[in-house]
Design a protein around this motif. Structure first.
Motif, PDB file in Angstrom:
ATOM      1  N   LEU A  22       0.760  -1.376  -0.303  1.00  0.00           N
ATOM      2  CA  LEU A  22      -0.079  -0.084  -0.731  1.00  0.00           C
ATOM      3  C   LEU A  22       0.985   1.424  -0.170  1.00  0.00           C
ATOM      4  O   LEU A  22       0.348   2.121  -0.560  1.00  0.00           O
ATOM      5  CB  LEU A  22      -0.950  -0.028   1.768  1.00  0.00           C
ATOM      6  N   LEU A  23       2.143   1.553   0.643  1.00  0.00           N
ATOM      7  CA  LEU A  23       2.067   2.529   0.681  1.00  0.00           C
ATOM      8  C   LEU A  23       3.428   3.350  -0.064  1.00  0.00           C
ATOM      9  O   LEU A  23       3.697   4.134  -0.645  1.00  0.00           O
ATOM     10  CB  LEU A  23       3.174   2.520   2.173  1.00  0.00           C
ATOM     11  N   SER A  24       3.643   2.718  -0.823  1.00  0.00           N
ATOM     12  CA  SER A  24       4.061   3.033  -2.292  1.00  0.00           C
ATOM     13  C   SER A  24       3.554   3.787  -3.144  1.00  0.00           C
ATOM     14  O   SER A  24       3.979   5.387  -3.896  1.00  0.00           O
ATOM     15  CB  SER A  24       4.251   1.752  -3.053  1.00  0.00           C
ATOM     16  N   VAL A  25       2.437   3.871  -3.079  1.00  0.00           N
ATOM     17  CA  VAL A  25       1.044   4.830  -4.011  1.00  0.00           C
ATOM     18  C   VAL A  25       0.653   5.893  -2.850  1.00  0.00           C
ATOM     19  O   VAL A  25       0.652   7.290  -4.017  1.00  0.00           O
ATOM     20  CB  VAL A  25       0.350   3.837  -4.538  1.00  0.00           C
ATOM     21  N   LEU A  26       1.459   5.853  -1.810  1.00  0.00           N
ATOM     22  CA  LEU A  26       0.060   7.095  -0.488  1.00  0.00           C
ATOM     23  C   LEU A  26       0.865   8.324  -1.011  1.00  0.00           C
ATOM     24  O   LEU A  26       0.090   9.622  -1.181  1.00  0.00           O
ATOM     25  CB  LEU A  26       0.792   6.845   0.588  1.00  0.00           C
ATOM     26  N   SER A  27       1.986   8.517  -1.115  1.00  0.00           N
ATOM     27  CA  SER A  27       2.630   9.145  -1.702  1.00  0.00           C
ATOM     28  C   SER A  27       2.913  10.131  -2.802  1.00  0.00           C
ATOM     29  O   SER A  27       2.677  11.195  -3.170  1.00  0.00           O
ATOM     30  CB  SER A  27       4.844   9.109  -1.172  1.00  0.00           C
ATOM     31  N   LEU A  28       3.056   9.647  -3.923  1.00  0.00           N
ATOM     32  CA  LEU A  28       2.817   9.751  -4.798  1.00  0.00           C
ATOM     33  C   LEU A  28       0.705  10.673  -5.136  1.00  0.00           C
ATOM     34  O   LEU A  28       0.591  11.088  -5.864  1.00  0.00           O
ATOM     35  CB  LEU A  28       1.773   8.428  -5.700  1.00  0.00           C
ATOM     36  N   LEU A  80       9.228   3.936   2.770  1.00  0.00           N
ATOM     37  CA  LEU A  80       9.386   3.626   3.864  1.00  0.00           C
ATOM     38  C   LEU A  80       7.877   3.212   4.630  1.00  0.00           C
ATOM     39  O   LEU A  80       7.742   4.332   5.079  1.00  0.00           O
ATOM     40  CB  LEU A  80      10.999   3.943   5.303  1.00  0.00           C
ATOM     41  N   GLY A  81       7.277   1.572   4.298  1.00  0.00           N
ATOM     42  CA  GLY A  81       6.288   1.667   5.482  1.00  0.00           C
ATOM     43  C   GLY A  81       6.086   1.606   7.224  1.00  0.00           C
ATOM     44  O   GLY A  81       7.052   1.123   7.414  1.00  0.00           O
ATOM     45  N   SER A  82       5.637   2.486   7.759  1.00  0.00           N
ATOM     46  CA  SER A  82       5.604   1.717   9.297  1.00  0.00           C
ATOM     47  C   SER A  82       3.996   1.619   9.418  1.00  0.00           C
ATOM     48  O   SER A  82       3.343   2.057   8.725  1.00  0.00           O
ATOM     49  CB  SER A  82       5.830   2.780  10.511  1.00  0.00           C
ATOM     50  N   ASP A  83       4.130   0.818  10.505  1.00  0.00           N
ATOM     51  CA  ASP A  83       2.288   0.476  11.244  1.00  0.00           C
ATOM     52  C   ASP A  83       2.515   0.790  12.228  1.00  0.00           C
ATOM     53  O   ASP A  83       2.538  -0.298  13.173  1.00  0.00           O
ATOM     54  CB  ASP A  83       2.396  -0.584  10.790  1.00  0.00           C
ATOM     55  N   THR A  84       2.036   2.020  13.398  1.00  0.00           N
ATOM     56  CA  THR A  84       2.546   2.143  14.674  1.00  0.00           C
ATOM     57  C   THR A  84       1.650   1.423  15.525  1.00  0.00           C
ATOM     58  O   THR A  84       1.580   0.580  16.537  1.00  0.00           O
ATOM     59  CB  THR A  84       2.159   3.386  15.376  1.00  0.00           C
ATOM     60  N   ARG A  85       0.032   1.654  15.324  1.00  0.00           N
ATOM     61  CA  ARG A  85      -0.778   0.066  15.823  1.00  0.00           C
ATOM     62  C   ARG A  85       0.004  -1.542  15.931  1.00  0.00           C
ATOM     63  O   ARG A  85      -0.619  -1.620  16.889  1.00  0.00           O
ATOM     64  CB  ARG A  85      -2.059   0.843  14.961  1.00  0.00           C
ATOM     65  N   ALA A  86       0.061  -1.845  14.672  1.00  0.00           N
ATOM     66  CA  ALA A  86       0.191  -3.258  14.236  1.00  0.00           C
ATOM     67  C   ALA A  86       1.797  -3.639  15.420  1.00  0.00           C
ATOM     68  O   ALA A  86       1.753  -4.871  15.487  1.00  0.00           O
ATOM     69  CB  ALA A  86       0.911  -3.106  12.397  1.00  0.00           C
ATOM     70  N   GLU A  87       2.498  -2.231  15.401  1.00  0.00           N
ATOM     71  CA  GLU A  87       3.407  -2.971  16.442  1.00  0.00           C
ATOM     72  C   GLU A  87       2.739  -3.212  17.874  1.00  0.00           C
ATOM     73  O   GLU A  87       3.296  -4.276  18.605  1.00  0.00           O
ATOM     74  CB  GLU A  87       4.125  -1.636  15.794  1.00  0.00           C
ATOM     75  N   ARG A  88       2.348  -2.558  17.999  1.00  0.00           N
ATOM     76  CA  ARG A  88       1.173  -2.593  19.546  1.00  0.00           C
ATOM     77  C   ARG A  88       0.924  -3.979  19.992  1.00  0.00           C
ATOM     78  O   ARG A  88       0.601  -4.253  20.755  1.00  0.00           O
ATOM     79  CB  ARG A  88       0.654  -0.646  19.620  1.00  0.00           C
ATOM     80  N   ASP A  89       0.216  -3.802  18.945  1.00  0.00           N
ATOM     81  CA  ASP A  89      -0.752  -5.824  18.618  1.00  0.00           C
ATOM     82  C   ASP A  89       0.029  -6.673  18.148  1.00  0.00           C
ATOM     83  O   ASP A  89       0.337  -7.033  19.328  1.00  0.00           O
ATOM     84  CB  ASP A  89      -1.672  -5.578  17.494  1.00  0.00           C
ATOM     85  N   SER A 108      10.051   0.141  10.050  1.00  0.00           N
ATOM     86  CA  SER A 108      10.005   0.527   8.759  1.00  0.00           C
ATOM     87  C   SER A 108       9.422  -0.795   8.713  1.00  0.00           C
ATOM     88  O   SER A 108      10.579  -2.120   9.215  1.00  0.00           O
ATOM     89  CB  SER A 108      10.693   1.161   8.255  1.00  0.00           C
ATOM     90  N   ASP A 109       8.549  -1.771   8.573  1.00  0.00           N
ATOM     91  CA  ASP A 109       8.615  -3.278   7.445  1.00  0.00           C
ATOM     92  C   ASP A 109       8.176  -3.165   6.434  1.00  0.00           C
ATOM     93  O   ASP A 109       8.028  -4.450   5.458  1.00  0.00           O
ATOM     94  CB  ASP A 109       7.967  -4.453   8.983  1.00  0.00           C
ATOM     95  N   VAL A 174       5.967   6.432   5.580  1.00  0.00           N
ATOM     96  CA  VAL A 174       4.615   6.667   6.087  1.00  0.00           C
ATOM     97  C   VAL A 174       4.019   6.326   7.000  1.00  0.00           C
ATOM     98  O   VAL A 174       4.144   4.793   6.748  1.00  0.00           O
ATOM     99  CB  VAL A 174       3.719   6.549   4.794  1.00  0.00           C
ATOM    100  N   ASP A 175       3.246   6.075   7.863  1.00  0.00           N
ATOM    101  CA  ASP A 175       2.542   5.542   9.002  1.00  0.00           C
ATOM    102  C   ASP A 175       1.197   5.205   8.115  1.00  0.00           C
ATOM    103  O   ASP A 175       0.563   5.919   7.894  1.00  0.00           O
ATOM    104  CB  ASP A 175       2.592   6.154  10.015  1.00  0.00           C
ATOM    105  N   PHE A 176       0.687   3.721   8.249  1.00  0.00           N
ATOM    106  CA  PHE A 176      -0.523   3.390   8.124  1.00  0.00           C
ATOM    107  C   PHE A 176      -1.567   3.862   8.714  1.00  0.00           C
ATOM    108  O   PHE A 176      -3.095   4.180   8.618  1.00  0.00           O
ATOM    109  CB  PHE A 176      -0.246   1.710   8.873  1.00  0.00           C
ATOM    110  N   GLU A 177      -1.662   4.300  10.347  1.00  0.00           N
ATOM    111  CA  GLU A 177      -2.476   5.276  10.134  1.00  0.00           C
ATOM    112  C   GLU A 177      -2.796   6.469  10.116  1.00  0.00           C
ATOM    113  O   GLU A 177      -3.947   6.841   9.760  1.00  0.00           O
ATOM    114  CB  GLU A 177      -1.962   5.809  12.308  1.00  0.00           C
ATOM    115  N   GLY A 178      -1.934   7.059   8.704  1.00  0.00           N
ATOM    116  CA  GLY A 178      -3.005   8.800   8.111  1.00  0.00           C
ATOM    117  C   GLY A 178      -3.763   7.449   6.972  1.00  0.00           C
ATOM    118  O   GLY A 178      -4.470   8.119   6.189  1.00  0.00           O
TER     119      GLY A 178
END
Length: 350
Positions: A22-28, A80-89, A108-109, A174-178
């Motif tokens: 997903l995160l590849s295109v969000l910046s675009l 780079l993609g990160s996922d703060t909520r998934a990390e907490r889970d 970043s994963d 980019v963080d998934f939370e956005g």
């Protein structure tokens, strides 16, 4: 809220675009929004004020490859993609995977290389699976995500520059939370889900086969889920590809790009969850996007870094085995600005 029944609409033919996260295109998406209409300045100020900076994003100059004349005007952007909520889970579940930390607090994963050729005629997005087994500079053989754990963003950049033999011009995280707010800002996104599944948590959301419109919370669950599938990360990547194509098509539609309020909401919702290197401000984003006004979704190619599938390292780790012969050809194409020829002559379906 669970999705129980698909909306009855004719099925559409799915285009083969390769796998993408997903995160590849969000910046675009942000790039496209910033140049729409006559309100670039205000959107640019919102982007600059709300986004964060990746300090010291690049490795030492002496460790970086030389720039070849053939590709000096092409652009390579590391996402780079990160996922703060998934990390907490994951932490609550006792997970212990190592990832480098980013300014937004996530790890970043996800790694994507976005290549824009000199003539600005297309966009090539290559996803790099986090378990790809590579020779990391100063570390040795390890999964690519180990670069973050040991050296953060500069080590990741150094690793990919060494792998491909080209310089990374810009870096964005980019963080998934956005993603939740971005999805709601466009009024939800309609997908055609090829495989029904239920989220692997208590009272998890259900996603039936067929066409359905997801809101932000549902979309987050859809693109995050991996434990429900035998293929785990591989299936998750497919679902992210499916969703991002639908999202991108909606954001780049005339109905969105001619609606100042929608675009303002998109940038406002998304920019707090993005961090960029100190040279990638709104002015630079607008410059890049302005040179790509004629690029549409049909001009974008998505594929994963060529690999030979899953395997085991000598010490027993579950890894993704890189196809180095094909990767080396891809690196040569990047160096010579001939990625179009590489894509046309290579089977990138996986």
């Amino acid at each position: 809220m669970s999705v129980e029944e698909p909306v009855t609409r004719p099925r559409t033919k799915k285009k083969r675009t390769g796998r993408i996260v997903l995160l590849s295109v969000l910046s675009l998406v942000v790039i496209a929004a910033l140049v729409a209409g006559g309100y670039v300045w205000n959107l640019g100020r919102t982007f600059n004020d709300n986004s964060q900076k990746l300090e010291n994003a690049f490795p030492a100059e002496e460790s970086r490859p030389e720039v070849k004349k053939e590709s000096e005007d092409a652009l390579n952007i590391l996402l780079l993609g990160s996922d703060t909520r998934a990390e907490r889970d994951e932490e609550l579940d006792g997970g212990s995977e190592e990832f480098g930390t980013l300014p937004n607090g996530g790890r970043s994963d996800t790694m994507m290389l976005v290549h824009i050729p000199t003539d600005r005629s297309a966009v090539y997005v290559t996803s790099i699976m986090r378990d790809t087994w590579l020779d990391l500079p100063g570390i040795g053989e390890a999964k690519i995500n180990r670069a973050f754990a040991n050296g953060g963003v500069p080590k990741a950049v150094e690793t990919l520059e060494g792998l491909f033999g080209v310089r990374i011009d810009h870096v964005a995280s980019v963080d998934f939370e956005g993603f939740k707010g971005l999805t709601d800002a466009v009024g939800g996104v309609t997908i055609n889900n090829p495989r029904a599944f239920r989220q692997s948590i208590v009272n998890g959301m259900y996603f039936p086969e067929g066409i359905q419109t997801l809101d932000g919370e549902q979309a987050l669950a859809f693109v995050r889920e991996r434990k429900s599938f035998p293929g785990s990360d591989y299936q998750r990547v497919k679902n992210q590809q499916l969703y991002v194509k639908a999202l991108l098509g909606q954001i780049l539609s005339k109905d969105t790009l001619t609606n100042p309020l929608k675009i303002q909401n998109i940038v406002s919702e998304f920019s707090p969850f993005i961090a960029v290197d100190d040279t990638l401000d709104a002015t630079k984003v607008v410059d890049i996007a302005s040179s790509m006004r004629n690029v549409g979704t049909s001009d974008m190619e998505f594929f994963t870094l060529p690999n030979k599938g899953p395997g085991r390292s000598a010490d027993g780790q579950s890894i993704v085995i890189p196809d180095m012969d094909t990767i080396n050809k891809f690196g040569e194409a990047l160096q010579n600005d001939t990625v179009d020829e590489f894509v046309a002559s290579t089977d990138l379906s996986q």
